[in-house]
Design an enzyme around this catalytic site. Structure first.
Site, PDB file in Angstrom:
ATOM      1  N   LYS A  13       0.824  -1.403  -0.031  1.00 15.56           N
ATOM      2  CA  LYS A  13       0.041  -0.190  -0.024  1.00 15.56           C
ATOM      3  C   LYS A  13       0.996   1.259   0.070  1.00 15.56           C
ATOM      4  O   LYS A  13       0.557   2.417  -0.542  1.00 15.56           O
ATOM      5  CB  LYS A  13      -1.056   0.031   1.298  1.00 15.56           C
ATOM      6  CG  LYS A  13      -1.899   1.057   1.129  1.00 15.56           C
ATOM      7  CD  LYS A  13      -3.274   0.644   2.060  1.00 15.56           C
ATOM      8  CE  LYS A  13      -2.801   0.885   3.532  1.00 15.56           C
ATOM      9  NZ  LYS A  13      -2.869   2.313   4.151  1.00 15.56           N
ATOM     10  N   ARG A  88     -11.357   3.742   9.080  1.00 17.86           N
ATOM     11  CA  ARG A  88     -11.233   2.513   9.527  1.00 17.86           C
ATOM     12  C   ARG A  88     -12.371   1.767  10.100  1.00 17.86           C
ATOM     13  O   ARG A  88     -12.324   0.635  10.793  1.00 17.86           O
ATOM     14  CB  ARG A  88     -10.070   2.754  10.683  1.00 17.86           C
ATOM     15  CG  ARG A  88      -8.403   2.455   9.989  1.00 17.86           C
ATOM     16  CD  ARG A  88      -7.684   2.669  11.226  1.00 17.86           C
ATOM     17  NE  ARG A  88      -6.507   1.939  11.235  1.00 17.86           N
ATOM     18  CZ  ARG A  88      -5.087   2.668  10.653  1.00 17.86           C
ATOM     19  NH1 ARG A  88      -5.637   3.649  10.138  1.00 17.86           N
ATOM     20  NH2 ARG A  88      -4.039   1.906  10.591  1.00 17.86           N
ATOM     21  N   ARG A 127      10.767  -8.788   4.517  1.00 22.39           N
ATOM     22  CA  ARG A 127      10.949  -7.346   4.722  1.00 22.39           C
ATOM     23  C   ARG A 127      11.720  -7.221   6.144  1.00 22.39           C
ATOM     24  O   ARG A 127      12.601  -6.304   6.337  1.00 22.39           O
ATOM     25  CB  ARG A 127       9.947  -6.569   4.388  1.00 22.39           C
ATOM     26  CG  ARG A 127      10.073  -5.211   4.314  1.00 22.39           C
ATOM     27  CD  ARG A 127       8.500  -4.431   4.177  1.00 22.39           C
ATOM     28  NE  ARG A 127       7.742  -4.516   5.184  1.00 22.39           N
ATOM     29  CZ  ARG A 127       6.338  -4.110   5.094  1.00 22.39           C
ATOM     30  NH1 ARG A 127       5.933  -3.421   3.960  1.00 22.39           N
ATOM     31  NH2 ARG A 127       5.846  -4.097   6.112  1.00 22.39           N
ATOM     32  N   ARG A 133      12.719  -4.287  10.598  1.00 27.25           N
ATOM     33  CA  ARG A 133      11.445  -3.147  10.990  1.00 27.25           C
ATOM     34  C   ARG A 133      11.084  -3.977  12.279  1.00 27.25           C
ATOM     35  O   ARG A 133      10.668  -5.206  12.269  1.00 27.25           O
ATOM     36  CB  ARG A 133      10.229  -3.238   9.903  1.00 27.25           C
ATOM     37  CG  ARG A 133      10.497  -2.238   9.027  1.00 27.25           C
ATOM     38  CD  ARG A 133       9.394  -2.240   7.979  1.00 27.25           C
ATOM     39  NE  ARG A 133       8.068  -1.906   8.539  1.00 27.25           N
ATOM     40  CZ  ARG A 133       7.162  -1.608   8.031  1.00 27.25           C
ATOM     41  NH1 ARG A 133       7.192  -1.007   6.765  1.00 27.25           N
ATOM     42  NH2 ARG A 133       5.957  -1.264   8.471  1.00 27.25           N
ATOM     43  N   ARG A 144      -1.248  -7.750  13.364  1.00 30.52           N
ATOM     44  CA  ARG A 144      -1.640  -6.640  12.191  1.00 30.52           C
ATOM     45  C   ARG A 144      -2.551  -7.180  11.216  1.00 30.52           C
ATOM     46  O   ARG A 144      -3.676  -6.635  10.931  1.00 30.52           O
ATOM     47  CB  ARG A 144      -0.573  -6.107  11.686  1.00 30.52           C
ATOM     48  CG  ARG A 144       0.211  -5.170  12.654  1.00 30.52           C
ATOM     49  CD  ARG A 144       1.688  -4.754  12.159  1.00 30.52           C
ATOM     50  NE  ARG A 144       1.592  -3.984  10.904  1.00 30.52           N
ATOM     51  CZ  ARG A 144       2.389  -3.814   9.747  1.00 30.52           C
ATOM     52  NH1 ARG A 144       3.721  -4.667  10.198  1.00 30.52           N
ATOM     53  NH2 ARG A 144       2.285  -3.205   8.754  1.00 30.52           N
TER      54      ARG A 144
HETATM   55  P1  AMP Z   1      -1.366   4.141  10.316  1.00 30.15           P
HETATM   56  O1  AMP Z   1      -0.321   5.221  10.152  1.00 30.15           O
HETATM   57  O2  AMP Z   1      -2.683   4.452   9.291  1.00 30.15           O
HETATM   58  O3  AMP Z   1      -1.182   2.704  10.364  1.00 30.15           O
HETATM   59  O4  AMP Z   1      -1.935   4.523  11.725  1.00 30.15           O
HETATM   60  C1  AMP Z   1      -1.232   4.456  13.052  1.00 30.15           C
HETATM   61  C2  AMP Z   1      -2.179   4.419  14.364  1.00 30.15           C
HETATM   62  O5  AMP Z   1      -2.818   5.434  14.101  1.00 30.15           O
HETATM   63  C3  AMP Z   1      -3.223   3.101  14.195  1.00 30.15           C
HETATM   64  O6  AMP Z   1      -2.829   2.015  14.583  1.00 30.15           O
HETATM   65  C4  AMP Z   1      -4.369   3.933  15.060  1.00 30.15           C
HETATM   66  O7  AMP Z   1      -3.788   3.659  16.420  1.00 30.15           O
HETATM   67  C5  AMP Z   1      -4.168   5.426  14.833  1.00 30.15           C
HETATM   68  N1  AMP Z   1      -5.197   5.718  13.620  1.00 30.15           N
HETATM   69  C6  AMP Z   1      -4.708   6.096  12.235  1.00 30.15           C
HETATM   70  N2  AMP Z   1      -5.889   6.335  11.642  1.00 30.15           N
HETATM   71  C7  AMP Z   1      -6.873   6.149  12.443  1.00 30.15           C
HETATM   72  C8  AMP Z   1      -8.247   6.035  12.224  1.00 30.15           C
HETATM   73  N3  AMP Z   1      -8.761   6.536  10.892  1.00 30.15           N
HETATM   74  N4  AMP Z   1      -9.230   5.710  13.191  1.00 30.15           N
HETATM   75  C9  AMP Z   1      -8.542   5.302  14.357  1.00 30.15           C
HETATM   76  N5  AMP Z   1      -7.308   5.165  14.770  1.00 30.15           N
HETATM   77  C10 AMP Z   1      -6.564   5.656  13.787  1.00 30.15           C
END
Ligand code: AMP
Length: 188
Positions: A13, A88, A127, A133, A144
């Site tokens: 992604k 989400r 990876r 990582r 995940r």
């Molecule tokens: P990401 O960088 O999109 O993987 O987001 C990292 C973390 O931010 C996630 O694991 C959530 O804890 C929080 N987060 C990001 N976007 C959202 C969302 N749309 N709704 C709720 N939590 C979010």
């Protein structure tokens, strides 16, 4: 053009969203990045969000939606953007639909990257070795993947029912996957 980009961990992604942003020349709208910036600034929002993010949990919908609605009103997002990591939950998807409807700029498409779970996990394990990582240990990878399946499956049917879903086979090379995405968007 307003797009939502959804994909399981390991599906590429990050790579594909960068290419798509450059191709369509639309801004990136990443709630994860916005929340990390708020934590960095040590704002009230950042302190609140940090409590959830540290434990790998979702930030509550009302907190995320306040942030999203405030940012969405910025001129840079007036003509379109690529939503990444958002929505989400179904509640967030409904609130986004409502906000875009109110502005007269409904969502154009939702792109879902699809792959076989075993292949995605094997990619992430490779990876983890090459990039070292911290979030690619076998236990975290499995976690995940579970979180993705639990949270995202309802969103896919939500968007499919609205005729917005473009499911893309993400098992090819980055070039092949990108061609499939642009070809699929051209049909809409
Ligand atoms: P990401 O960088 O999109 O993987 O987001 C990292 C973390 O931010 C996630 O694991 C959530 O804890 C929080 N987060 C990001 N976007 C959202 C969302 N749309 N709704 C709720 N939590 C979010």
């Amino acid at each position: 053009m307003f797009l939502v980009f959804i994909g399981p961990p390991g599906a590429g992604k990050g790579t594909q969203s960068k290419r798509l942003l450059a191709h369509l020349r639309i801004p990136h709208f990443s709630t994860g990045e916005m929340l990390r910036a708020a934590i960095e600034e040590d704002s009230d929002l950042g302190r609140l969000a940090g409590q959830y993010m540290d434990g790998g949990r979702l930030v509550p919908d009302d907190v995320v939606m306040r942030l999203v609605l405030e940012r969405l009103s910025l001129p840079k997002y007036a003509l379109g953007c690529l939503f990444d990591g958002f929505p989400r939950t179904i509640t967030q998807a409904q609130a986004l639909d409502q906000a875009l409807q109110d502005r007269g700029t409904p969502l154009d498409a939702v792109i879902e990257l699809q792959g076989f779970e075993r292949e995605l996990i094997s990619r992430m394990q490779k990876r983890a070795i090459t990039e070292q990582r911290a979030d690619d240990t076998p236990a975290v990878i499995a976690q995940r993947m579970e979180v993705y399946k639990r949270q995202t499956a309802p969103l896919l049917s939500y968007y499919e029912q609205r005729g917005l879903l473009h499911s893309i086979n993400a098992m090819g090379s980055p070039d092949e996957v990108f061609s499939l995405i642009t070809a699929s968007l051209a049909t809409k």
